[in-house]
Design a protein around this motif. Structure first.
Motif, mmCIF file in Angstrom:
data_model
loop_
_atom_site.group_PDB
_atom_site.id
_atom_site.type_symbol
_atom_site.label_atom_id
_atom_site.label_comp_id
_atom_site.label_asym_id
_atom_site.label_seq_id
_atom_site.Cartn_x
_atom_site.Cartn_y
_atom_site.Cartn_z
ATOM 1 N N PHE A 81 -5.419 62.335 9.996
ATOM 2 C CA PHE A 81 -6.699 62.299 9.311
ATOM 3 C C PHE A 81 -6.734 61.373 8.093
ATOM 4 O O PHE A 81 -7.642 60.548 7.945
ATOM 5 C CB PHE A 81 -7.125 63.717 8.918
ATOM 6 N N GLY A 82 -5.741 61.525 7.214
ATOM 7 C CA GLY A 82 -5.724 60.722 5.984
ATOM 8 C C GLY A 82 -5.728 59.229 6.280
ATOM 9 O O GLY A 82 -6.455 58.452 5.655
ATOM 10 N N LYS A 83 -4.923 58.829 7.224
ATOM 11 C CA LYS A 83 -4.829 57.409 7.578
ATOM 12 C C LYS A 83 -6.105 56.942 8.286
ATOM 13 O O LYS A 83 -6.546 55.799 8.116
ATOM 14 C CB LYS A 83 -3.611 57.172 8.479
ATOM 15 N N ILE A 85 -9.121 58.102 7.762
ATOM 16 C CA ILE A 85 -10.144 57.927 6.726
ATOM 17 C C ILE A 85 -9.892 56.630 5.949
ATOM 18 O O ILE A 85 -10.826 55.880 5.638
ATOM 19 C CB ILE A 85 -10.160 59.142 5.769
ATOM 20 N N ALA A 86 -8.614 56.373 5.655
ATOM 21 C CA ALA A 86 -8.291 55.143 4.921
ATOM 22 C C ALA A 86 -8.727 53.918 5.717
ATOM 23 O O ALA A 86 -9.267 52.957 5.164
ATOM 24 C CB ALA A 86 -6.792 55.096 4.632
ATOM 25 N N GLN A 89 -12.549 53.738 5.655
ATOM 26 C CA GLN A 89 -12.981 53.223 4.343
ATOM 27 C C GLN A 89 -12.884 51.702 4.309
ATOM 28 O O GLN A 89 -13.812 51.004 3.887
ATOM 29 C CB GLN A 89 -12.039 53.766 3.249
ATOM 30 N N GLU A 90 -11.739 51.213 4.746
ATOM 31 C CA GLU A 90 -11.472 49.786 4.708
ATOM 32 C C GLU A 90 -12.464 49.033 5.588
ATOM 33 O O GLU A 90 -13.009 48.000 5.216
ATOM 34 C CB GLU A 90 -10.019 49.536 5.163
ATOM 35 N N LYS A 93 -15.960 49.008 4.138
ATOM 36 C CA LYS A 93 -16.005 48.090 2.986
ATOM 37 C C LYS A 93 -16.053 46.638 3.476
ATOM 38 O O LYS A 93 -16.883 45.840 3.019
ATOM 39 C CB LYS A 93 -14.754 48.307 2.115
ATOM 40 N N ILE A 99 -19.373 52.026 0.427
ATOM 41 C CA ILE A 99 -18.068 52.448 -0.101
ATOM 42 C C ILE A 99 -17.915 53.934 0.188
ATOM 43 O O ILE A 99 -18.553 54.774 -0.451
ATOM 44 C CB ILE A 99 -17.982 52.175 -1.614
ATOM 45 N N LEU A 100 -17.085 54.236 1.179
ATOM 46 C CA LEU A 100 -16.902 55.637 1.602
ATOM 47 C C LEU A 100 -15.854 56.300 0.718
ATOM 48 O O LEU A 100 -14.790 55.727 0.476
ATOM 49 C CB LEU A 100 -16.444 55.668 3.067
ATOM 50 N N ARG A 101 -16.175 57.502 0.278
ATOM 51 C CA ARG A 101 -15.177 58.269 -0.469
ATOM 52 C C ARG A 101 -15.225 59.725 -0.003
ATOM 53 O O ARG A 101 -16.296 60.291 0.145
ATOM 54 C CB ARG A 101 -15.435 58.195 -1.978
ATOM 55 N N ILE A 102 -14.053 60.293 0.214
ATOM 56 C CA ILE A 102 -13.979 61.697 0.608
ATOM 57 C C ILE A 102 -13.863 62.551 -0.650
ATOM 58 O O ILE A 102 -13.025 62.291 -1.502
ATOM 59 C CB ILE A 102 -12.738 61.956 1.489
ATOM 60 N N GLU A 103 -14.720 63.551 -0.767
ATOM 61 C CA GLU A 103 -14.620 64.457 -1.910
ATOM 62 C C GLU A 103 -13.826 65.700 -1.541
ATOM 63 O O GLU A 103 -13.122 66.278 -2.350
ATOM 64 C CB GLU A 103 -16.015 64.904 -2.358
ATOM 65 N N LYS A 104 -14.006 66.130 -0.302
ATOM 66 C CA LYS A 104 -13.338 67.367 0.117
ATOM 67 C C LYS A 104 -13.102 67.267 1.618
ATOM 68 O O LYS A 104 -13.971 66.800 2.355
ATOM 69 C CB LYS A 104 -14.236 68.566 -0.202
#
Lengths: 177, 383
Positions: A81-83, A85-86, A89-90, A93, A99-104
């Motif tokens: 998941f983390g990768k 999302i990264a 995001q990239e 962009k 500009i995507l940002r995860i809050e939770k």
């Protein structure tokens, strides 16, 4: 079944065509205003021809189809998941979508809160008093569903058009699951 | 009414939240409208006040008031902080694919931290890989060294009973023990070479081969002569005859020649002693204080033979200093020779296998959580 009666989507990524070949001089880029011109005129026509609610539903469904195809064709769904999302995001962009940002992100309950700043659809719009990013809602839904193989409901909480500086979305599993 | 509104606005300007204004019955529409707008402002300010106060205290789970334009920039800040919190949590879990964009100097600092962590991770990976190769090599070296140890079946056929403890500090040992059957008895030896691990292991290979060569040259009946010759051969093999030699390695060694036809045991030692039991007591034959093969070892030195007539009740023991020098116990002191001798006195009448278990257990208990300082070897036998 005639063309007018079909219900299944037929869109394929290749329908976007060979842009390099077709636009050797003008290339791959256009302006945000042109993109918005298309979306907001289409939204207006849909609302006038059917209703504002119907127009919103169509935009959500179109966004969802776009998100699904985008995820299948532009992202690696095998990443953790983390990768994932990264990389999303990239990609967003690089393509100038936002500009995507995860809050939770609660992987166990599949509940997410995310924001999109400098959003292609709405950032800089005049105040309308209501959220306008239905297409984004569907787009995020399509990506999450393709990545997780589960059905999601995505809702925009804050929007530039409601006076906020960033668009905030909540995503959770559909209750029937 | 105007006065109430003025007071309310004044309190807002001072950062206070006034109570809502209650319209009076006779107010006209304009006044009622002004009253409603003022109350909306009070309500928005109250929400904003709670939100910004919580945000200032680092409470990122605070409820975010919707449709409140007074706090739009703070909502953006709140969103960014929540995102950075999530990203930091991801990094803490080991996900180094996270990047921060468009947050000014913070982006640079965060991304630079991620790059450093990535570099550290790469270095860790390289170290782990190198360590894995070294460990595989060490394990194979141990296999080779184990094949160099005496054949226990051969020892069992010759000796009434025996045990050995061979416990390297670092997989490969600088200790070695040696056994050879002879027509009229046997030879048994314990060696403690310089260092432990790979260097110690290499030294045991040289020492073991050199001992075999010396036995071939001078025979096995005179342990002191064997030690003398071994001293000189080791010095030559390691090029340590000259005072300018770069290395200074060698070994301590205890060698027993048992002549069963004569009922005699002859011992010569270089820094290693022989313990034996007789009539319920533990006695010692001290070896010479001269070590073997070192640059400082005197090439002319003559070692001493010590002989004793064999008695069937006797038990014999040789050990390296890894056991007696081991730190442990409540005071963190070395185990010591006295404790070792006392332990042998207590257990020497037990079967050899039982003695081994007790020795191992006692040493392990004494050591406790201290690291093993050196290779440990003990050989016990009955003729």
């Amino acid at each position: 079944m005639s063309e007018g009666e079909r219900t299944a989507y037929r869109f394929q990524w290749k329908d976007l065509g060979d842009i390099q070949k077709g636009r050797p001089n003008l290339g791959n880029q256009t302006s945000v205003a042109v993109y918005r011109l298309m979306q907001y005129t289409m939204r207006d026509v849909l609302a006038a021809k059917y209703s504002a609610e119907e127009a919103k539903i169509v935009l959500i469904l179109a966004g969802k189809l776009a998100g699904t195809e985008f995820c299948k064709n532009m992202l690696d769904t095998n990443l953790e998941f983390g990768k994932f999302i990264a990389s999303l995001q990239e990609k967003l962009k690089t393509l100038g979508v936002g500009i995507l940002r995860i809050e939770k992100a609660d992987i166990d309950t599949m509940e997410f809160v995310l924001t999109v700043s400098e959003d292609l659809d709405c950032s800089g719009l005049p105040m309308k008093g209501e959220t306008v990013c239905e297409y984004d809602e569907g787009f995020i839904e399509g990506i999450l569903e393709t990545y997780t193989n589960k059905q999601f409901v995505v809702k925009e909480i804050d929007c530039w058009a409601t006076g906020d500086r960033t668009c905030r979305f909540s995503a959770r599993l559909k209750e029937s699951q | 009414m105007i006065g109430e509104i003025r007071d309310a606005l004044d309190r807002l300007l001072h950062g206070e939240v006034p109570s809502p204004i209650v319209p009076a019955a006779g107010d006209d529409d304009d006044m009622a409208q002004l009253c409603r707008v003022t109350n909306s402002l009070i309500e928005a300010f109250a929400d904003a006040h709670d939100f910004v106060t919580a945000l200032g205290q680092g409470n990122l789970d605070v409820h975010v008031p919707p449709r409140n334009l007074l706090i739009s920039p703070y909502k953006q800040l709140h969103s960014n902080l929540r995102h950075l919190t999530w990203q930091t949590q991801q990094v803490a879990k080991g996900d180094l694919s996270q990047r921060v964009d468009f947050l000014g100097e913070f982006s640079e600092a965060f991304n630079s931290m991620i790059d450093s962590l990535k570099e550290k991770k790469r270095a860790e990976h390289a170290l782990k890989e190198a360590n894995s190769k070294i460990m595989a090599s060490m394990r194979y070296a141990r296999t080779i060294q184990l094949s160099f140890l005496p054949d226990t079946e051969e020892m069992g056929a010759e000796l009434g009973d025996f045990f050995f403890i061979w416990n390297p500090k670092d997989i490969v040992s600088g200790d070695l023990f040696f056994f050879r059957s002879l027509n009229d008895g046997f030879l048994i030896s314990v060696m403690d070479c310089t260092g432990h691990g790979v260097p110690g292991g290499m030294m045991t290979m040289i020492a073991g081969s050199s001992l075999s060569r010396v036995l071939q040259d001078v025979g096995h009946d005179d342990p002191a002569l064997v030690l003398h010759e071994l001293n000189n051969l080791m010095r030559r093999s390691l090029n340590q005859q000259s005072p300018e030699a770069k290395s200074n390695d060698g070994l301590d060694l205890g060698l027993c020649r048992v002549d069963q036809a004569k009922g005699l045991l002859t011992f010569a030692g270089a820094g290693i002693r022989l313990y034996y039991s007789l009539h319920g007591e533990i006695h010692e034959m001290k070896g010479d204080k001269q070590s073997i093969g070192y640059r400082s070892s005197d090439p002319e030195y003559r070692f001493t033979n010590h002989s004793i007539r064999l008695d069937p009740s006797m038990r014999f023991y040789m050990n390296t200093d890894g056991i007696t020098d081991q730190i442990g116990g409540p005071k963190g002191l070395s185990f010591g020779r006295r404790a070792f001798t006392r332990l042998l006195r207590e257990i020497h009448e037990e079967p050899m296998s039982r003695q081994k278990s007790i020795l191992e257990q006692e040493i392990a208990e004494y050591r406790g959580k201290e690291v093993q300082l050196d290779d440990m070897t003990v050989v016990g036998f009955v003729v």
